[in-house]
Structures are given as C-alpha cells and as structure tokens.
Design an enzyme around this catalytic site. Structure first.
Site, PDB file in Angstrom:
ATOM      1  NE  ARG A  98      -1.643  -2.614  -8.526  1.00 38.96           N
ATOM      2  CZ  ARG A  98      -2.812  -2.487  -8.600  1.00 38.96           C
ATOM      3  NH1 ARG A  98      -3.955  -3.128  -7.502  1.00 38.96           N
ATOM      4  NH2 ARG A  98      -3.317  -1.452  -8.539  1.00 38.96           N
ATOM      5  CB  SER A  99       2.000  -7.550  -3.375  1.00 37.46           C
ATOM      6  OG  SER A  99       2.757  -7.091  -2.211  1.00 37.46           O
TER       7      SER A  99
END
Length: 218
Positions: free
Chosen positions: A12-13
């Site tokens: 998700r980064s």
C-alpha cells in the site's frame, strides 16, 4: 563477501513502489542480496494512525508522490481500488479488508519461492504504475505473477489453509522492523541500522560500502 540487507516493504506504500527501480539497481550493480520482508501498512497495523496526523499531511503526501514519480521518470497513479479500504474523509479503516491480506501473504510466498524482489516489483507496477483499474480482478494479478516467474494459482493453493502461518511471518517481519528502529516503509535495515524512505537508499549503499560492499563483476 556478499552482503545482505533487509527491505521492509508494503503493497500500500507509494514510496515502496517509487523506490523499486533503485532497489533493483542496488542488486544489479553490487554484490548484494536484498531480503524482502513484507509487512502490513501502518493503516492496518495502527488503524487510528491517520486520525492522529496533521490534517495537512494527506494533501502533502499526494503532492509529493506524484512529484517523486515525475522526478524519477516513473508512471504513477493512485490505485483503483486502493489496496487498503479506507474512508478518506473520516480516515477510518474498516475491519473488512479484501485486498491487503491477500497481497501481503502472496508477498511472503514469493519470498519462500526465491522471487520476492521480482514479485513485489511486478505487482507494485501493476497496482501503482500501469494505470490498471480493478487490478485485483481478471488475469491482472496472474499476469503480474507470471512476469515475476511465478504461478499465482499455485501460490494461492499453497497459502490456502495455512493463513495463520503467513500471518505469523508477517508479524515477525513487523517485529523485526521495530527492532531495527523504525515503523514505516519502505525501510532498509543493515546490521541493525534503519534507513527509512526511498530517499535514503543512497545513504544505505554508502554505509554498506563502508562495510565492504563491492561492485558486481560485469
């Protein structure tokens, strides 16, 4: 002597994706092994995190990630859907998360199969860099896995029924990240020293050169 470094990484980064070309270059140009250690994003590890931050932070983040992508010459857009389901207005994280658990367990399985770096590279490009809507549907994930030299269906068969084992490994990675001295991703950890963020990659290489990191023979 071949050195090794841990890479704590989240699907998700955006910064994890934005650092991938440089992580690959580290291995390509140096006698080095990167130990990929997938972790859950901070939104999952600490669901209240985004309710505590300065209200300016999300707006700055969105400006910065597009700027970094432009600077690095990388394609980039916010994924559709976001790997973490989140109400952006209230900054609340529902317990039901249909994407991030699957992704992170698959990352662990890719590491087991010796293709961790290749898998996180290919899948993060599919999610963040290729403008693919509904990346979780159809053959998008299978194609990304195949590009990394892996069979998605076989990976998922291996994981099925053993989810608790994968969750334990993810927690162990998160504990190791904290033990190295940080909580965020992406973080490189070399001999207990953390280098947080895609903007600390060169500094980590500098430190490893002090420890004897050599250029890879052409």
């Amino acid at each position: 002597m071949t050195l090794d470094v841990d890479l704590f990484w989240s699907f998700r980064s955006p910064y994890s994706y934005l650092g991938m070309e440089r992580y690959k270059a580290m291995v390509r140009h140096h006698d080095l092994v990167i130990n990929v250690r997938p972790v859950y994003p901070i939104a999952i590890r600490d669901p209240g995190f985004f309710r505590q931050i300065n209200p300016l932070w999300p707006r700055y983040l969105m400006r910065d990630v597009y700027r970094v992508a432009e600077y690095e010459g990388l394609p980039f857009d916010w994924p559709k859907p976001d790997p973490v389901v989140m109400d952006m207005k209230t900054r609340t994280i529902p317990k039901e998360q249909p994407y991030i658990h699957r992704l992170t367990r698959l990352g662990i399985e890719a590491v087991h199969r010796g293709r961790g770096l290749e898998f996180i590279d290919s899948v993060s490009r599919r999610i963040w860099g290729e403008g693919v809507e509904n990346w979780h549907e159809g053959g998008h994930m299978a194609e990304a896995a195949e590009r990394a030299g892996l069979d998605l269906a076989d990976m998922e068969r291996t994981i099925a029924g053993r989810e608790a084992e994968y969750e334990a490994e993810i927690r162990a990675n998160e504990d190791a990240l904290e033990a190295a001295g940080h909580w965020g991703v992406p973080t490189l950890a070399f001999r207990g020293e953390p280098f947080f963020g895609q903007d600390r990659i060169d500094m980590c290489v500098w430190r490893m050169k002090q420890a004897g990191l050599k250029a890879r023979a052409e």
